[in-house]
Design an enzyme around this catalytic site. Structure first.
Site, PDB file in Angstrom:
ATOM      1  N   GLY A  15       0.693  -1.003  -0.274  1.00 42.67           N
ATOM      2  CA  GLY A  15      -0.464   0.452  -0.064  1.00 42.67           C
ATOM      3  C   GLY A  15       1.130   1.573  -0.163  1.00 42.67           C
ATOM      4  O   GLY A  15       0.389   2.215  -1.104  1.00 42.67           O
ATOM      5  N   GLU A 166       9.821  -6.905  -3.553  1.00 42.86           N
ATOM      6  CA  GLU A 166      10.969  -5.836  -2.493  1.00 42.86           C
ATOM      7  C   GLU A 166      12.171  -6.043  -3.185  1.00 42.86           C
ATOM      8  O   GLU A 166      13.087  -7.224  -3.623  1.00 42.86           O
ATOM      9  CB  GLU A 166      10.207  -6.208  -0.929  1.00 42.86           C
ATOM     10  CG  GLU A 166       8.516  -5.828  -0.807  1.00 42.86           C
ATOM     11  CD  GLU A 166       8.765  -7.537   0.694  1.00 42.86           C
ATOM     12  OE1 GLU A 166       9.379  -6.788   1.909  1.00 42.86           O
ATOM     13  OE2 GLU A 166       7.223  -7.143   1.140  1.00 42.86           O
ATOM     14  N   ALA A 226       4.054 -18.710  -7.811  1.00 39.91           N
ATOM     15  CA  ALA A 226       3.825 -20.032  -8.458  1.00 39.91           C
ATOM     16  C   ALA A 226       5.459 -20.356  -9.041  1.00 39.91           C
ATOM     17  O   ALA A 226       6.285 -21.288  -8.793  1.00 39.91           O
ATOM     18  CB  ALA A 226       3.083 -20.776  -7.730  1.00 39.91           C
ATOM     19  N   SER A 270      20.025 -20.584  -3.847  1.00 48.15           N
ATOM     20  CA  SER A 270      20.473 -20.022  -2.496  1.00 48.15           C
ATOM     21  C   SER A 270      20.025 -20.853  -1.406  1.00 48.15           C
ATOM     22  O   SER A 270      19.772 -22.355  -1.380  1.00 48.15           O
ATOM     23  CB  SER A 270      19.525 -18.768  -2.544  1.00 48.15           C
ATOM     24  OG  SER A 270      17.733 -19.199  -2.403  1.00 48.15           O
ATOM     25  N   CYS A 277       5.227 -13.586   0.709  1.00 51.64           N
ATOM     26  CA  CYS A 277       4.311 -14.179  -0.332  1.00 51.64           C
ATOM     27  C   CYS A 277       4.050 -15.335  -1.251  1.00 51.64           C
ATOM     28  O   CYS A 277       3.398 -16.075  -0.644  1.00 51.64           O
ATOM     29  CB  CYS A 277       4.374 -12.894  -1.161  1.00 51.64           C
ATOM     30  SG  CYS A 277       3.399 -11.446  -0.671  1.00 51.64           S
ATOM     31  N   ARG A 443      24.025 -17.595  -0.292  1.00 52.65           N
ATOM     32  CA  ARG A 443      23.813 -17.010  -1.194  1.00 52.65           C
ATOM     33  C   ARG A 443      25.310 -17.074  -2.551  1.00 52.65           C
ATOM     34  O   ARG A 443      25.329 -16.165  -3.648  1.00 52.65           O
ATOM     35  CB  ARG A 443      23.353 -15.192  -1.367  1.00 52.65           C
ATOM     36  CG  ARG A 443      22.860 -15.076  -0.022  1.00 52.65           C
ATOM     37  CD  ARG A 443      21.190 -15.548  -0.693  1.00 52.65           C
ATOM     38  NE  ARG A 443      20.447 -15.303   0.375  1.00 52.65           N
ATOM     39  CZ  ARG A 443      19.267 -14.797  -0.328  1.00 52.65           C
ATOM     40  NH1 ARG A 443      18.602 -15.101  -1.039  1.00 52.65           N
ATOM     41  NH2 ARG A 443      18.290 -14.859   0.752  1.00 52.65           N
TER      42      ARG A 443
HETATM   43  P1  NAD Z   1       1.512  -5.583   5.328  1.00 53.73           P
HETATM   44  O1  NAD Z   1       1.212  -6.371   6.739  1.00 53.73           O
HETATM   45  O2  NAD Z   1       2.885  -4.962   5.263  1.00 53.73           O
HETATM   46  O3  NAD Z   1       0.510  -4.148   5.058  1.00 53.73           O
HETATM   47  C1  NAD Z   1      -1.274  -4.440   5.699  1.00 53.73           C
HETATM   48  C2  NAD Z   1      -1.415  -3.601   6.352  1.00 53.73           C
HETATM   49  O4  NAD Z   1      -2.969  -3.728   6.174  1.00 53.73           O
HETATM   50  C3  NAD Z   1      -0.957  -3.523   7.553  1.00 53.73           C
HETATM   51  O5  NAD Z   1      -0.241  -2.455   7.732  1.00 53.73           O
HETATM   52  C4  NAD Z   1      -2.284  -3.754   8.452  1.00 53.73           C
HETATM   53  O6  NAD Z   1      -2.184  -2.690   9.682  1.00 53.73           O
HETATM   54  C5  NAD Z   1      -3.294  -2.991   8.014  1.00 53.73           C
HETATM   55  N1  NAD Z   1      -4.141  -3.672   7.830  1.00 53.73           N
HETATM   56  C6  NAD Z   1      -4.879  -4.689   7.728  1.00 53.73           C
HETATM   57  N2  NAD Z   1      -6.088  -5.069   7.959  1.00 53.73           N
HETATM   58  C7  NAD Z   1      -6.851  -3.625   8.010  1.00 53.73           C
HETATM   59  C8  NAD Z   1      -8.844  -2.870   8.594  1.00 53.73           C
HETATM   60  N3  NAD Z   1      -9.319  -3.242   8.233  1.00 53.73           N
HETATM   61  N4  NAD Z   1      -7.890  -1.623   8.136  1.00 53.73           N
HETATM   62  C9  NAD Z   1      -6.960  -0.854   7.500  1.00 53.73           C
HETATM   63  N5  NAD Z   1      -5.933  -1.253   7.987  1.00 53.73           N
HETATM   64  C10 NAD Z   1      -5.793  -2.214   7.953  1.00 53.73           C
HETATM   65  O7  NAD Z   1       1.099  -6.340   3.948  1.00 53.73           O
HETATM   66  P2  NAD Z   1       1.962  -6.216   2.555  1.00 53.73           P
HETATM   67  O8  NAD Z   1       3.156  -7.054   2.259  1.00 53.73           O
HETATM   68  O9  NAD Z   1       1.983  -4.815   2.057  1.00 53.73           O
HETATM   69  O10 NAD Z   1       0.488  -7.140   1.943  1.00 53.73           O
HETATM   70  C11 NAD Z   1      -1.035  -6.532   1.632  1.00 53.73           C
HETATM   71  C12 NAD Z   1      -0.663  -7.453   0.751  1.00 53.73           C
HETATM   72  O11 NAD Z   1      -0.103  -7.481  -1.050  1.00 53.73           O
HETATM   73  C13 NAD Z   1      -1.193  -9.403   0.477  1.00 53.73           C
HETATM   74  O12 NAD Z   1      -2.175  -9.731  -0.249  1.00 53.73           O
HETATM   75  C14 NAD Z   1       0.395  -9.376   0.300  1.00 53.73           C
HETATM   76  O13 NAD Z   1      -0.034 -10.951  -0.523  1.00 53.73           O
HETATM   77  C15 NAD Z   1       0.305  -8.127  -1.107  1.00 53.73           C
HETATM   78  N6  NAD Z   1       1.196  -8.420  -2.242  1.00 53.73           N
HETATM   79  C16 NAD Z   1       2.739  -8.324  -1.282  1.00 53.73           C
HETATM   80  C17 NAD Z   1       3.683  -8.336  -1.664  1.00 53.73           C
HETATM   81  C18 NAD Z   1       4.990  -7.590  -0.785  1.00 53.73           C
HETATM   82  O14 NAD Z   1       6.279  -7.749  -2.282  1.00 53.73           O
HETATM   83  N7  NAD Z   1       5.161  -7.931   0.518  1.00 53.73           N
HETATM   84  C19 NAD Z   1       3.625  -7.909  -3.705  1.00 53.73           C
HETATM   85  C20 NAD Z   1       2.352  -7.949  -3.998  1.00 53.73           C
HETATM   86  C21 NAD Z   1       1.177  -7.792  -3.496  1.00 53.73           C
HETATM   87  C1  UGA Z   2       8.012 -11.787  -5.180  1.00 56.06           C
HETATM   88  C2  UGA Z   2       7.992 -11.867  -6.382  1.00 56.06           C
HETATM   89  O1  UGA Z   2       9.265 -11.352  -7.654  1.00 56.06           O
HETATM   90  C3  UGA Z   2       6.518 -10.802  -6.886  1.00 56.06           C
HETATM   91  O2  UGA Z   2       6.864  -9.821  -8.418  1.00 56.06           O
HETATM   92  C4  UGA Z   2       5.727 -10.645  -6.181  1.00 56.06           C
HETATM   93  O3  UGA Z   2       4.753  -9.123  -6.098  1.00 56.06           O
HETATM   94  C5  UGA Z   2       5.863 -10.472  -4.617  1.00 56.06           C
HETATM   95  O4  UGA Z   2       6.743 -11.581  -4.562  1.00 56.06           O
HETATM   96  C6  UGA Z   2       4.625 -10.689  -3.846  1.00 56.06           C
HETATM   97  O5  UGA Z   2       3.546 -11.428  -4.666  1.00 56.06           O
HETATM   98  O6  UGA Z   2       4.126 -10.315  -2.728  1.00 56.06           O
HETATM   99  P1  UGA Z   2       9.401 -11.245  -3.408  1.00 56.06           P
HETATM  100  O7  UGA Z   2       9.307 -11.372  -2.725  1.00 56.06           O
HETATM  101  O8  UGA Z   2       9.635  -9.318  -2.821  1.00 56.06           O
HETATM  102  O9  UGA Z   2       8.186 -10.525  -4.889  1.00 56.06           O
HETATM  103  O10 UGA Z   2      11.122 -11.160  -3.714  1.00 56.06           O
HETATM  104  P2  UGA Z   2      11.710 -11.699  -4.531  1.00 56.06           P
HETATM  105  O11 UGA Z   2      13.027 -10.824  -5.716  1.00 56.06           O
HETATM  106  O12 UGA Z   2      10.989 -13.348  -6.027  1.00 56.06           O
HETATM  107  O13 UGA Z   2      12.100 -13.346  -3.902  1.00 56.06           O
HETATM  108  C7  UGA Z   2      12.057 -14.012  -3.216  1.00 56.06           C
HETATM  109  C8  UGA Z   2      12.573 -14.902  -2.392  1.00 56.06           C
HETATM  110  O14 UGA Z   2      13.368 -15.801  -3.345  1.00 56.06           O
HETATM  111  C9  UGA Z   2      14.058 -14.090  -1.740  1.00 56.06           C
HETATM  112  O15 UGA Z   2      14.526 -15.012  -0.259  1.00 56.06           O
HETATM  113  C10 UGA Z   2      15.164 -13.921  -2.204  1.00 56.06           C
HETATM  114  O16 UGA Z   2      16.126 -14.027  -2.272  1.00 56.06           O
HETATM  115  C11 UGA Z   2      14.415 -15.994  -3.632  1.00 56.06           C
HETATM  116  N1  UGA Z   2      15.527 -15.609  -4.469  1.00 56.06           N
HETATM  117  C12 UGA Z   2      15.251 -14.980  -5.769  1.00 56.06           C
HETATM  118  C13 UGA Z   2      16.080 -16.966  -4.918  1.00 56.06           C
HETATM  119  O17 UGA Z   2      16.616 -17.542  -4.088  1.00 56.06           O
HETATM  120  N2  UGA Z   2      16.577 -17.118  -6.205  1.00 56.06           N
HETATM  121  C14 UGA Z   2      16.069 -16.332  -7.272  1.00 56.06           C
HETATM  122  O18 UGA Z   2      17.123 -16.551  -8.113  1.00 56.06           O
HETATM  123  C15 UGA Z   2      15.374 -15.574  -7.363  1.00 56.06           C
END
Ligand code: NAD
Ligand code: UGA
EC number: 1.1.1.22
Length: 463
Positions: A15, A166, A226, A270, A277, A443
């Protein structure tokens, strides 16, 4: 009428950065990010922008430019919902820890709470956008709640999954491979899709904005994760075979990656993938497949997780067996705790599980990570509930200086690929360690030949 007011529920790793980039690229749109977590919002509003709660290269600069102009962080959830024309739901969707589907299904309680809150508060028509990663067909449930508990206003549901990784979130958001938008196939659904397309069109070329039906969009997100995780588990499986046969996994990865059908990315062997996720989304996919009676499909994807658990576990076992089958009372230094470089996020980091295995063997662990606090490390270990918090506290220490962390260590384990580890004075580190001085590079970050020249007993992954 184009969108001029957006609200995002959830100020987390998705967000926060996503909305900061929308605000930055769309100065005509007011973007308000809301969260129940007061401390998190306070940090997003911290006058010193370096204190924002998510560390991502380039993020603080973008937040500094937009904050207070058209980007706002607030705990006033109701107000922000009612004011907005478009509401993104970006709350967490963790794996269920109770009841049916425990340990597999996505826990949708936060999503349902958001839907109920939107329904209760909204006094004008809204477009509700699923930004969180959700099981396929969740939009149906959200629509049901909105239509049955609302104030008679119209709701359109869109699915707009986020693909940022990330550590490269800002880069990924500024120049995404694609933006995916799923929506209803009727006229109202198509109008809603068009409005969200217009927002992204402020900076994303139109041929990279893909529109589909709702279910394809929801399922594509789980499928993308996946496939990505599967590549890591595939190369990690080969890394074990390399260690037995004299092949080198880096060479194998390069050789196969040059086949344009395979491609070079995501083939880095790794200590195992981490992050919030991959595991949760694959488990979710497995659960969905099982719930439709598709056992072979479920088993196929579950193997990606089984392989990953094995990779983490065998890294810990290798440390123990190399250190003469005992690490009891020995100092082992972890360089890195985050699940990958350039993030302060530690969720599901391989480091946590490797540490837990070594603590079971009575090791003493010292950790240095440039962005992770001592408090976070303790909380990650305590969350596993393997032993009492006081015991974790005694057995693991967090250091602010890498040289101090490595002093008098029997072994160093590299768990995160932070760039700075490459530029350390490794001779100085060697001189201050107990001998023989072991390095386990989870790594394949360091130059094996140089490390061996200094005198380290060095082991990477897959060679
Ligand atoms: P996060 O835990 O960092 O953030 C979620 C936030 O939502 C928290 O701060 C929490 O307090 C807040 N929250 C929960 N319920 C609430 C409510 N009812 N009202 C207001 N706030 C509320 O999670 P994230 O990593 O940002 O992931 C969020 C979603 O995005 C997940 O479904 C995740 O799978 C997806 N996603 C994450 C990544 C990633 O790299 N982290 C990438 C793509 C998709
Ligand atoms: C992953 C996907 O890359 C994003 O596209 C997606 O949006 C996100 O998940 C999500 O849905 O949360 P993220 O988990 O932030 O992103 O980071 P990645 O770069 O995918 O790495 C994931 C893990 O795999 C890490 O621990 C990384 O070190 C490991 N990795 C990645 C390896 O061990 N080898 C590789 O070649 C690549």
């Amino acid at each position: 009428m184009s969108i001029t007011s957006i609200c995002c529920i959830g100020a987390g790793y998705v967000g926060g950065p996503t909305m900061a980039v929308i605000a930055h690229k769309c100065p005509h749109i007011k973007v308000t990010v809301v969260d129940l977590n007061e401390e998190r919002i306070a940090r997003w509003n911290d006058p010193n922008v370096e204190n924002i709660p998510v560390y991502e290269p380039g993020l603080s600069e973008i937040v500094a430019q937009a904050r207070g102009k058209n980007l706002f962080f607030s705990t006033q959830v109701d107000e922000a919902i009612d004011e907005a024309q478009m509401i993104f739901i970006s709350v967490n969707t963790p794996t269920k820890t109770y009841g049916a589907g425990k340990g597999m299904a996505a826990d949708l309680k936060y999503i349902e709470l958001c839907a109920r809150q939107i329904a209760r508060v909204a006094t004008t028509d809204k477009i509700v956008v699923e930004k969180s990663t959700l099981p396929v067909r969740t939009a149906e449930a959200i629509k049901n709640i909105l239509d049955n508990t609302g104030n008679g206003v119209q709701f359109q549901i869109l699915s707009n999954p986020e693909f940022l990784a990330e550590g490269t979130a800002v880069e990924d958001l500024l120049a995404p491979d694609r933006v995916l938008i799923g929506g209803g196939t009727d006229e109202a659904g198509q109008i809603a899709i068009k409005k969200l397309v217009e927002v992204y069109a402020n900076w994303v070329p139109s041929h990279q904005i893909l529109t589909t039906n709702l279910w394809s969009s929801e399922l594509s997100k789980l499928t993308a994760n996946a496939f990505l995780a599967q590549r890591v588990s595939s190369i990690n499986a080969i890394s074990e075979l390399c260690e037995k046969t004299g092949a080198n996994v880096n060479e194998v990865a390069k050789a196969i990656g040059m086949d344009s059908r395979i491609g070079p990315k995501f083939l880095k062997a790794s200590v195992g993938f981490g992050g919030s996720c991959f595991q949760k989304d694959i488990l979710n996919l497995v659960y969905i497949a099982k719930s439709f009676g598709l056992q072979e499909v479920a088993d196929y994807w579950e193997q990606v997780i089984i392989m990953n658990d094995h990779q983490k576990n065998r890294f810990a076992r290798k440390i123990v067996s190399t250190l003469y089958n005992t690490v009891s009372g020995k100092k082992i230094t972890f360089l890195g705790w985050a699940f990958k470089k350039d993030t302060n996020d530690t969720r599901e980091s391989a480091a946590i599980y490797v540490a837990d295995d070594l603590l079971n063997e009575q090791a003493q662990i010292a950790v240095y990570d440039p962005k992770v606090s001592a408090r976070q490390i303790q909380s990650d270990l305590n969350y596993l509930e393997t032993r009492l918090p006081e015991e974790n506290d005694k057995a693991i220490e967090s250091c602010n200086d890498p040289y101090e962390a490595c002093k008098n260590a029997h072994a160093i384990a590299i768990l995160t690929e932070w760039d700075e580890f490459k530029s350390y004075d490794w001779q100085r580190i060697y001189d201050a360690m107990l001998k023989p001085a072991f390095v386990f590079d989870g790594r394949n970050l360091l130059d094996a030949d140089k490390m061996k020249e200094i005198g380290f007993l060095y082991q990477g992954i897959g060679s």
